[in-house]
Design a protein around this motif. Structure first.
Motif, mmCIF file in Angstrom:
data_model
loop_
_atom_site.group_PDB
_atom_site.id
_atom_site.type_symbol
_atom_site.label_atom_id
_atom_site.label_comp_id
_atom_site.label_asym_id
_atom_site.label_seq_id
_atom_site.Cartn_x
_atom_site.Cartn_y
_atom_site.Cartn_z
ATOM 1 N N LEU A 249 -9.819 0.102 -4.219
ATOM 2 C CA LEU A 249 -8.660 0.438 -5.033
ATOM 3 C C LEU A 249 -8.735 -0.249 -6.384
ATOM 4 O O LEU A 249 -8.314 0.315 -7.403
ATOM 5 N N GLY A 250 -9.319 -1.451 -6.412
ATOM 6 C CA GLY A 250 -9.517 -2.141 -7.681
ATOM 7 C C GLY A 250 -10.423 -1.328 -8.589
ATOM 8 O O GLY A 250 -10.163 -1.175 -9.792
ATOM 9 N N THR A 251 -11.493 -0.777 -8.018
ATOM 10 C CA THR A 251 -12.398 0.059 -8.801
ATOM 11 C C THR A 251 -11.656 1.249 -9.394
ATOM 12 O O THR A 251 -11.825 1.589 -10.573
ATOM 13 N N LEU A 252 -10.813 1.856 -8.579
ATOM 14 C CA LEU A 252 -10.056 3.013 -9.053
ATOM 15 C C LEU A 252 -9.132 2.611 -10.209
ATOM 16 O O LEU A 252 -9.059 3.295 -11.245
ATOM 17 N N MET B 135 0.823 -1.203 0.000
ATOM 18 C CA MET B 135 0.000 0.000 0.000
ATOM 19 C C MET B 135 0.859 1.257 0.000
ATOM 20 O O MET B 135 0.583 2.225 -0.690
ATOM 21 N N ARG B 136 1.941 1.203 0.793
ATOM 22 C CA ARG B 136 2.835 2.350 0.880
ATOM 23 C C ARG B 136 3.338 2.753 -0.508
ATOM 24 O O ARG B 136 3.492 3.914 -0.814
ATOM 25 N N LYS B 137 3.595 1.738 -1.356
ATOM 26 C CA LYS B 137 4.099 2.025 -2.703
ATOM 27 C C LYS B 137 2.996 2.528 -3.617
ATOM 28 O O LYS B 137 3.225 3.352 -4.494
ATOM 29 N N LEU B 138 1.769 1.997 -3.426
ATOM 30 C CA LEU B 138 0.667 2.311 -4.343
ATOM 31 C C LEU B 138 0.042 3.667 -4.073
ATOM 32 O O LEU B 138 -0.505 4.307 -4.967
ATOM 33 N N VAL B 139 0.123 4.113 -2.818
ATOM 34 C CA VAL B 139 -0.764 5.186 -2.406
ATOM 35 C C VAL B 139 -0.420 6.522 -3.072
ATOM 36 O O VAL B 139 -1.319 7.251 -3.501
ATOM 37 N N ALA B 140 0.879 6.804 -3.228
ATOM 38 C CA ALA B 140 1.225 8.106 -3.805
ATOM 39 C C ALA B 140 0.789 8.228 -5.272
ATOM 40 O O ALA B 140 0.151 9.217 -5.641
ATOM 41 N N PRO B 141 1.082 7.209 -6.118
ATOM 42 C CA PRO B 141 0.610 7.320 -7.513
ATOM 43 C C PRO B 141 -0.910 7.397 -7.605
ATOM 44 O O PRO B 141 -1.440 8.120 -8.461
ATOM 45 N N LEU B 142 -1.637 6.685 -6.721
ATOM 46 C CA LEU B 142 -3.095 6.754 -6.765
ATOM 47 C C LEU B 142 -3.580 8.147 -6.389
ATOM 48 O O LEU B 142 -4.546 8.663 -6.953
ATOM 49 N N LEU B 143 -2.875 8.748 -5.436
ATOM 50 C CA LEU B 143 -3.236 10.100 -5.025
ATOM 51 C C LEU B 143 -3.017 11.079 -6.172
ATOM 52 O O LEU B 143 -3.677 12.119 -6.259
ATOM 53 N N ALA B 144 -2.082 10.727 -7.063
ATOM 54 C CA ALA B 144 -1.742 11.642 -8.151
ATOM 55 C C ALA B 144 -2.853 11.752 -9.174
ATOM 56 O O ALA B 144 -2.927 12.724 -9.913
ATOM 57 N N VAL B 145 -3.735 10.755 -9.226
ATOM 58 C CA VAL B 145 -4.802 10.787 -10.224
ATOM 59 C C VAL B 145 -5.755 11.937 -9.911
ATOM 60 O O VAL B 145 -6.291 12.006 -8.818
ATOM 61 N N PRO B 146 -5.964 12.854 -10.845
ATOM 62 C CA PRO B 146 -6.862 13.972 -10.570
ATOM 63 C C PRO B 146 -8.292 13.481 -10.331
ATOM 64 O O PRO B 146 -8.695 12.438 -10.865
ATOM 65 N N HIS B 147 -9.037 14.241 -9.527
ATOM 66 C CA HIS B 147 -10.422 13.881 -9.238
ATOM 67 C C HIS B 147 -11.218 13.662 -10.512
ATOM 68 O O HIS B 147 -11.993 12.717 -10.621
ATOM 69 N N ALA B 148 -11.032 14.559 -11.485
ATOM 70 C CA ALA B 148 -11.864 14.504 -12.683
ATOM 71 C C ALA B 148 -11.601 13.215 -13.453
ATOM 72 O O ALA B 148 -12.538 12.533 -13.875
ATOM 73 N N ALA B 149 -10.318 12.845 -13.603
ATOM 74 C CA ALA B 149 -9.995 11.636 -14.351
ATOM 75 C C ALA B 149 -10.594 10.417 -13.672
ATOM 76 O O ALA B 149 -11.178 9.542 -14.318
ATOM 77 N N LEU C 208 -19.535 7.913 -4.282
ATOM 78 C CA LEU C 208 -18.587 6.838 -4.567
ATOM 79 C C LEU C 208 -17.314 7.413 -5.193
ATOM 80 O O LEU C 208 -16.190 7.052 -4.810
ATOM 81 N N GLY C 209 -17.492 8.340 -6.141
ATOM 82 C CA GLY C 209 -16.340 8.982 -6.761
ATOM 83 C C GLY C 209 -15.487 9.701 -5.733
ATOM 84 O O GLY C 209 -14.251 9.634 -5.759
ATOM 85 N N LEU C 210 -16.141 10.384 -4.798
ATOM 86 C CA LEU C 210 -15.393 11.096 -3.759
ATOM 87 C C LEU C 210 -14.639 10.112 -2.863
ATOM 88 O O LEU C 210 -13.463 10.316 -2.546
ATOM 89 N N VAL C 211 -15.307 9.042 -2.478
ATOM 90 C CA VAL C 211 -14.672 8.058 -1.594
ATOM 91 C C VAL C 211 -13.426 7.479 -2.261
ATOM 92 O O VAL C 211 -12.370 7.349 -1.643
ATOM 93 N N LEU C 212 -13.545 7.154 -3.550
ATOM 94 C CA LEU C 212 -12.398 6.575 -4.263
ATOM 95 C C LEU C 212 -11.185 7.482 -4.188
ATOM 96 O O LEU C 212 -10.055 7.027 -4.090
ATOM 97 N N LYS C 213 -11.401 8.786 -4.254
ATOM 98 C CA LYS C 213 -10.265 9.710 -4.281
ATOM 99 C C LYS C 213 -9.825 10.123 -2.878
ATOM 100 O O LYS C 213 -8.678 10.494 -2.675
ATOM 101 N N GLU C 214 -10.725 10.084 -1.907
ATOM 102 C CA GLU C 214 -10.331 10.508 -0.559
ATOM 103 C C GLU C 214 -9.583 9.406 0.180
ATOM 104 O O GLU C 214 -8.788 9.685 1.070
ATOM 105 N N ILE C 215 -9.844 8.153 -0.191
ATOM 106 C CA ILE C 215 -9.161 7.057 0.502
ATOM 107 C C ILE C 215 -7.643 7.127 0.347
ATOM 108 O O ILE C 215 -6.924 7.043 1.338
ATOM 109 N N PRO C 216 -7.119 7.309 -0.882
ATOM 110 C CA PRO C 216 -5.660 7.430 -0.967
ATOM 111 C C PRO C 216 -5.112 8.598 -0.134
ATOM 112 O O PRO C 216 -4.066 8.472 0.492
#
Lengths: 560, 209
Positions: A309-312, A92-106, A151-159
């Protein structure tokens, strides 16, 4: 110079927010001399009250502001509890930063491609399970309750919450606490929940408030996934603001003030709930439960996180597929043909938005990194930092963007400042600086003070020490902070739209402009680019220090 | 090379207003004062005070002299006081030679030659381009000492510099350090838990607490 840095940062982050907020107060009470409103009164509020569906819009904003953060927090806590000290946490430590990088809109567009009636999820089970040969007539996207938006908000706030939690955990000695609890007979997950979670929560409070503020006032996610009849309050504010009829600006001001109150109310409700939950939680903690529920929590924590995270990840993959898809008929799982046509049609339109995106990102991030480093170095040399800094960092994140950015734009118009790249860049800095600070402060403080002392005893001045010793030792966290800043800048929608007066286009504004009426393929191309640029930034931030230090064994890894 | 005395005049270190230790002494060139005592007694704070980076939780009074020159108002980098830590602390991003070069003052001529000589003197000729991470514990300790000497200090502080070394290395490095400091006529203060360190230094011992 260094001495001025903390105060420069504090004023940069607070003054525009406060000025923006104060600029909406007078118009909200019908005082706007520029438009010949000279007599203050409550008429705007009466008009706002009479607007059809305004109560529903406000309720949507409030419920999104409470439910999305609550769900994100529960998921993050469950996941951390069920994976503490395991390999999962390291992955998770490795995945979290790149996932955070995804803009909300994308992320929101990708999610739309997944869950829409003609989306990937229903394609997978159609026609085998559903019997549908054509997309069903269901209102999944833009549903009236705002569920897909949440759901969209949750996906982006979790990272984001995960990153904050992972950064806070080392200082809590979580493993030690769990070991202690286990030696008293508690199963690991319950041990974590009873001994680590209560200590972790206070450290997540400010980030959570920022999540509440964002979720209750989001514009970009609401435009893509949110309800339309009526939309959320924040979307209506932007609608009134962009109305050619300038008189609507009074309405927008009052609504922006209402938005601020809704966000503050959501935070207040949260604080009251905190007290109640804390009491219940303590009772549960002291009940001595060592085993019950362990197995359920274990499965729940891991599977829910894998699902989110799979959904994201699948959403991002769908952007990719859709951007190269030729013919793709409904129940087909994958496109029947692939094409570059969409890229060829977007290509010529790309240059200006891409250039603006990069220019804004690089400039605001470079400025933010310089400022933050100056603030942290000053703190190092003084031994302490002004206490106001932490609050200043969170001011732009806690006040709803739509409220103060709208006010700020009104103010700039009245001062007749030209909208342009500079203004937009400064507006981006309001959000880039806090995130760069949050990313860099921990590694900067954790750097062993003996390196600096050693350099001093060898006769090196503080400045020489900084350039020759600290800068190289901190290269990796600095690169990460730069990538974070870049990602934040690229994701900015409102700041670009409002302070740029619609004339400064970026990948983000172009992608969101397509939300109503664009074809899926064009949307996918823009959203993919919007996600790709920050991802590229993170890839470089990870690779470059490794390449640079490939001949220095102790420089690869352990300092980041 | 003729050294100067390191004088600690009426030094008192307080933590949150409570006095921790008092010291009033003069250390001759080439001599080592050993300070012993239990943890938390303020030994390391004494070194930090003399070196010029005492944390703001502590307060201290008293004057530090090198020869006739009072150091109290000078920042750490201008005091001419070298420090050996528990760990060799070779800068991980620099090569062995670059580590040494960082320490050579700019006014010195033929700086690179000095670095080569310093490596040769401890049997590490040809190690200049190596990554410090590839050196053995004993080699790192020697490089750290050479780096300290190249910075041309007028006095040296030793903060338990042998405590992390293996038993067989400890004696060898200890001897090497004290011999070198004596030859260079540098006054030094050694903080340690180990009575053997004190004996090897051959100087006065002060026991605190």
């Amino acid at each position: 110079m260094l001495r001025a840095a903390p105060w420069l940062m504090i004023s940069l982050l607070t003054i525009p927010v406060l000025a923006g907020l104060s600029a909406i107060v007078l118009p909200a009470f019908a005082y706007l001399p520029a438009l010949q409103y000279h007599e203050p009164g409550l008429m705007v509020w009466r008009e706002l009250w009479g607007t059809p569906g305004i109560g529903r819009s406000a309720l949507l904003s409030l419920s999104a502001g409470l439910l999305a953060p609550l769900l994100s927090l529960l998921l993050v806590m469950l996941f951390l509890a069920s994976t503490s000290g395991t390999r999962w946490a390291a992955v998770m430590r490795k995945l979290v930063a790149p996932l955070l990088a995804v803009p909300h809109a994308a992320a929101a567009f990708g999610l739309a491609f997944l869950i829409a009636p003609s989306g990937f999820a229903l394609r997978l089970i159609s026609p085998e399970l559903t019997g549908w040969q054509r997309p069903p007539d269901l209102l999944i996207l833009n549903d009236a309750l705002g569920l897909s938006m949440m759901l969209g908000l949750v996906l982006k706030e979790i990272p984001f919450l995960l990153l904050m939690a992972l950064a806070a955990l080392p200082q809590l000695n979580a493993d030690q606490r769990v070991t202690m609890a286990r030696s008293l007979g508690y199963r690991p997950i319950l041990g974590w929940l009873w001994t680590v979670a209560p200590a972790l929560y206070p450290l997540l409070r400010l980030p959570l408030f920022a999540v509440i503020a964002f979720a209750s006032a989001t514009v970009d996610v609401a435009l893509i996934l949110g309800p339309t009849l009526p939309p959320t309050l924040s979307v209506r504010i932007i609608g009134w603001f962009s109305d050619p009829d300038l008189n609507q600006r009074l309405l927008a001001s009052a609504a922006a003030l209402l938005q601020l109150m809704i966000t503050l109310f959501a935070i207040a409700v949260w604080i009251v709930a905190e007290n109640i939950v804390a009491r219940l939680y303590r009772a549960m903690l002291l009940s001595g439960n060592r085993r019950h529920g362990h197995a359920v929590l274990n499965v729940l924590g891991k599977s829910l996180m894998v699902m989110t995270l799979g959904t994201l990840l699948i959403s991002l993959l769908l952007l990719f597929i859709q951007a190269f898809a030729g013919t793709w008929r409904f129940p087909d799982n994958l496109p029947a043909a692939w094409t570059l046509r969409h890229w060829q049609s977007v290509g010529p339109l790309l240059l200006a938005p891409l250039g603006n995106t990069l220019l804004l990102g690089l400039l605001s991030t470079a400025f933010a990194v310089l400022l933050v480093v100056a603030v942290l170095e000053h703190e190092r040399r003084q031994g302490r930092a002004p206490a106001q800094i932490l609050w200043a960092i969170y001011i732009p994140l806690l006040v709803p963007q739509v409220a103060f950015l709208y006010g700020l734009t009104l103010l700039l118009e009245q001062l007749r400042w030209q909208p342009g790249l500079l203004m937009v860049g400064l507006a981006h800095s309001l959000f880039v600086v806090p995130y760069v600070y949050l990313s860099l402060a921990e590694p900067y403080r954790r750097l062993d003070p003996r390196w600096q002392q050693l350099a001093a005893t060898l006769g090196a001045s503080p400045n020489r020490t900084w350039w020759c010793i600290k800068l190289p030792l901190l290269l990796a966290p600095l690169a990460t902070a730069f990538a974070v800043g870049l990602a934040v800048s690229i994701g900015q929608y409102l700041a670009t739209l409002l302070t740029g007066a619609g004339r400064v286009t970026t990948l983000t504004t172009e992608a969101i402009a397509l939300a109503s009426g664009g074809t899926r393929a064009t949307i996918a191309v823009w959203a993919l680019l919007q996600a790709a640029v920050p991802m590229l930034g993170f890839a470089m931030a990870i690779m470059l220090p490794r390449l640079w230090w490939r001949k220095r064994r102790d420089m690869t890894g352990q300092l980041t | 090379m003729s050294g100067v005395c390191l004088t600690l005049k009426d030094i008192q270190i307080n933590l949150n207003g409570k006095p921790l230790l008092q010291i009033n002494t003069c250390i001759e060139p080439g001599a080592t004062l050993t300070v012993m005592g239990p943890s938390g007694i303020g030994k390391s704070s004494l070194l930090a005070y003399v070196a010029g980076f005492l944390s703001s939780d502590f307060s201290a009074s008293g004057e530090i002299f090198l020869g006739d020159c009072c150091l109290n108002d000078l920042p750490a980098e201008q005091r001419g006081i070298g420090l050996l830590f528990q760990d060799p602390l070779l800068f991980p991003h620099l090569s062995v030679a670059q580590n040494l070069l960082f320490a050579v003052p700019r006014r010195v001529s033929h700086r690179r030659q000095q670095v080569d000589q310093a490596l040769e003197a401890v049997g590490l000729k040809g190690f200049g381009d190596r990554d410090p991470a590839t050196l053995s514990g004993g080699q790192k300790a020697r490089v750290a000492l050479q780096r300290l000497l190249l910075s041309q200090p007028k006095a040296v502080l030793l903060d338990e510099p042998f405590s992390r070394l293996d038993a067989h290395l400890r004696q060898e490095i200890r001897q090497h350090v004290f011999q070198t400091l004596q030859q260079a006529e540098l006054p030094s203060i050694l903080v340690t838990h180990d009575a053997e360190d004190a004996a090897a230094s051959g100087g006065p011992v002060m026991t605190l607490g």
